[in-house]
Enzyme design. Structure first.
Site, PDB file in Angstrom:
ATOM      1  N   ARG A 131       0.867  -1.182   0.000  1.00 55.76           N
ATOM      2  CA  ARG A 131       0.000   0.000   0.000  1.00 55.76           C
ATOM      3  C   ARG A 131       0.902   1.229   0.000  1.00 55.76           C
ATOM      4  O   ARG A 131       2.018   1.194   0.547  1.00 55.76           O
ATOM      5  CB  ARG A 131      -0.908   0.004   1.226  1.00 55.76           C
ATOM      6  CG  ARG A 131      -1.823  -1.215   1.339  1.00 55.76           C
ATOM      7  CD  ARG A 131      -2.610  -1.187   2.634  1.00 55.76           C
ATOM      8  NE  ARG A 131      -3.507  -2.332   2.758  1.00 55.76           N
ATOM      9  CZ  ARG A 131      -3.204  -3.468   3.357  1.00 55.76           C
ATOM     10  NH1 ARG A 131      -1.993  -3.635   3.892  1.00 55.76           N
ATOM     11  NH2 ARG A 131      -4.080  -4.456   3.428  1.00 55.76           N
ATOM     12  N   LYS A 157      -1.890  -2.349   8.104  1.00 52.36           N
ATOM     13  CA  LYS A 157      -3.095  -1.886   8.784  1.00 52.36           C
ATOM     14  C   LYS A 157      -3.233  -2.526  10.157  1.00 52.36           C
ATOM     15  O   LYS A 157      -2.882  -3.691  10.353  1.00 52.36           O
ATOM     16  CB  LYS A 157      -4.328  -2.236   7.940  1.00 52.36           C
ATOM     17  CG  LYS A 157      -4.508  -1.373   6.699  1.00 52.36           C
ATOM     18  CD  LYS A 157      -5.809  -1.745   6.006  1.00 52.36           C
ATOM     19  CE  LYS A 157      -6.087  -0.829   4.820  1.00 52.36           C
ATOM     20  NZ  LYS A 157      -7.373  -1.189   4.154  1.00 52.36           N
ATOM     21  N   HIS A 222      -2.247   2.286  -6.063  1.00 53.14           N
ATOM     22  CA  HIS A 222      -3.050   1.100  -5.755  1.00 53.14           C
ATOM     23  C   HIS A 222      -3.240   0.231  -7.001  1.00 53.14           C
ATOM     24  O   HIS A 222      -3.439  -0.984  -6.883  1.00 53.14           O
ATOM     25  CB  HIS A 222      -4.410   1.514  -5.182  1.00 53.14           C
ATOM     26  CG  HIS A 222      -4.904   0.574  -4.137  1.00 53.14           C
ATOM     27  ND1 HIS A 222      -4.283   0.401  -2.915  1.00 53.14           N
ATOM     28  CD2 HIS A 222      -5.965  -0.284  -4.126  1.00 53.14           C
ATOM     29  CE1 HIS A 222      -4.935  -0.492  -2.209  1.00 53.14           C
ATOM     30  NE2 HIS A 222      -5.947  -0.928  -2.926  1.00 53.14           N
ATOM     31  N   ARG A 225      -0.500  -2.115  -6.875  1.00 54.61           N
ATOM     32  CA  ARG A 225      -0.763  -3.150  -5.865  1.00 54.61           C
ATOM     33  C   ARG A 225      -1.668  -4.235  -6.456  1.00 54.61           C
ATOM     34  O   ARG A 225      -1.411  -5.434  -6.290  1.00 54.61           O
ATOM     35  CB  ARG A 225      -1.398  -2.520  -4.634  1.00 54.61           C
ATOM     36  CG  ARG A 225      -1.835  -3.516  -3.561  1.00 54.61           C
ATOM     37  CD  ARG A 225      -2.244  -2.760  -2.287  1.00 54.61           C
ATOM     38  NE  ARG A 225      -2.976  -3.594  -1.353  1.00 54.61           N
ATOM     39  CZ  ARG A 225      -2.419  -4.441  -0.488  1.00 54.61           C
ATOM     40  NH1 ARG A 225      -1.097  -4.578  -0.482  1.00 54.61           N
ATOM     41  NH2 ARG A 225      -3.140  -5.145   0.355  1.00 54.61           N
ATOM     42  N   HIS A 248      -3.561  -9.292   3.538  1.00 56.89           N
ATOM     43  CA  HIS A 248      -5.013  -9.434   3.637  1.00 56.89           C
ATOM     44  C   HIS A 248      -5.376 -10.296   4.843  1.00 56.89           C
ATOM     45  O   HIS A 248      -4.771 -11.347   5.060  1.00 56.89           O
ATOM     46  CB  HIS A 248      -5.582 -10.091   2.376  1.00 56.89           C
ATOM     47  CG  HIS A 248      -5.510  -9.230   1.160  1.00 56.89           C
ATOM     48  ND1 HIS A 248      -5.613  -9.732  -0.126  1.00 56.89           N
ATOM     49  CD2 HIS A 248      -5.368  -7.886   1.020  1.00 56.89           C
ATOM     50  CE1 HIS A 248      -5.528  -8.740  -0.994  1.00 56.89           C
ATOM     51  NE2 HIS A 248      -5.375  -7.610  -0.327  1.00 56.89           N
ATOM     52  N   TYR A 257      -8.617 -11.211  -7.255  1.00 58.45           N
ATOM     53  CA  TYR A 257      -7.621 -11.388  -8.307  1.00 58.45           C
ATOM     54  C   TYR A 257      -7.877 -12.612  -9.177  1.00 58.45           C
ATOM     55  O   TYR A 257      -7.153 -12.841 -10.147  1.00 58.45           O
ATOM     56  CB  TYR A 257      -6.217 -11.438  -7.693  1.00 58.45           C
ATOM     57  CG  TYR A 257      -5.908 -10.163  -6.954  1.00 58.45           C
ATOM     58  CD1 TYR A 257      -5.844  -8.955  -7.637  1.00 58.45           C
ATOM     59  CD2 TYR A 257      -5.753 -10.144  -5.572  1.00 58.45           C
ATOM     60  CE1 TYR A 257      -5.613  -7.769  -6.968  1.00 58.45           C
ATOM     61  CE2 TYR A 257      -5.519  -8.963  -4.889  1.00 58.45           C
ATOM     62  CZ  TYR A 257      -5.452  -7.779  -5.594  1.00 58.45           C
ATOM     63  OH  TYR A 257      -5.229  -6.594  -4.927  1.00 58.45           O
TER      64      TYR A 257
END
Length: 274
Positions: A131, A157, A222, A225, A248, A257
């Site tokens: 990110r 995150k 992004h 990414r 994730h 994806y």
């Protein structure tokens, strides 16, 4: 307490249903005479006759659901006939990623520019999937690198930390950047033009510059990414590994994806012509 526009839209949705109901059933629409089959037929009418988008159809069904819930609460009807009526499922769309030709065009544009930092920024994002906030927060201490291997300690995150390996291409551009990186720079790994930490906005400007030179539209950090994730899946990497590399928490996030893009679908159809 809804806005005037929302109220106007809901009233318009109710009037539209009322007209359809009267024309279809030859009687005025009242809450007492609406049945689940009416709502299913109306949903089919909106989809197949009026050919409205799923979002528009679902909004109109939501208006009817609220109206009939109000009628039930007022004692006009015993139950809400819209409670079991599902909306129209919208086809899941793949996120924007760069196809291989687009990646080549972007890399060619930045390499022609010749700025060591910019080359490192774009190749690092494309080969690590970080990110932009994670990328800009990297410190030299987060980097372990040698000629044959390398890895980044990434703080993602929610304070979660993961380790992302560096392939040969990423190691190459990092070595080149470390050779010219100001020794008295900020505590971050990447440095802005004024000697301050490279900010997410600055990275976005870098991306926009070279995307424009490559004649690409709608490209952001992004996007790279997403391109990283798609490249891994196309290379046969399992979703569990892709999820760990990208930070994730859920495989449901990573499954985007494996959703075909329009280009994937076009290529699939072209195989029939071969």
């Amino acid at each position: 307490d809804k806005s005037e526009k929302t109220i106007a839209n809901y009233c318009a949705d109710l009037r539209l249903f009322s007209r359809w109901f009267e024309q279809t059933n030859n009687e005025p629409m009242t809450p007492q005479v609406v049945t689940p089959i009416d709502l299913r037929e109306y949903r089919a009418h909106l989809l197949n006759v009026r050919r409205l988008a799923p979002a528009s159809i679902n909004r109109k069904l939501a208006a009817l659901r609220v109206f009939l819930a109000w009628a039930r609460d007022k004692g006009l009807i015993e139950s809400n006939p819209a409670e079991g009526i599902k909306g129209v499922r919208k086809q899941e769309l793949a996120p924007r990623w760069l196809e291989k030709k687009e990646q080549y065009a972007l890399l060619r544009a930045v390499q022609r520019g010749g700025k060591v930092r910019d080359i490192a920024v774009i190749i690092m994002l494309l080969h690590t999937g970080l990110r932009v906030s994670e990328f800009c927060a990297l410190a030299p201490a987060d980097l372990e690198i040698s000629e044959r291997r390398g890895e980044l300690t990434v703080r993602g995150k929610g304070g979660k930390v993961r380790t992302v390996p560096l392939n040969a291409e990423a190691r190459k551009v990092l070595w080149a950047w470390l050779e010219v990186r100001p020794a008295d720079g900020p505590p971050t790994l990447f440095v802005g033009q004024r000697g301050d930490p490279l900010s997410p906005r600055a990275v976005q400007r870098i991306m926009a510059k070279y995307a424009r030179l490559a004649n690409l539209e709608d490209v952001s950090p992004h996007t790279l990414r997403h391109s990283f994730g798609k490249n891994l899946v196309n290379a046969g990497v399992t979703l569990e590994k892709v999820a760990m590399l990208m930070g994730h928490e859920s495989l449901d996030t990573t499954r985007i994806y494996i959703v075909p893009s329009q280009n994937d679908l076009a290529n699939a159809v072209e195989r029939l012509a071969g």
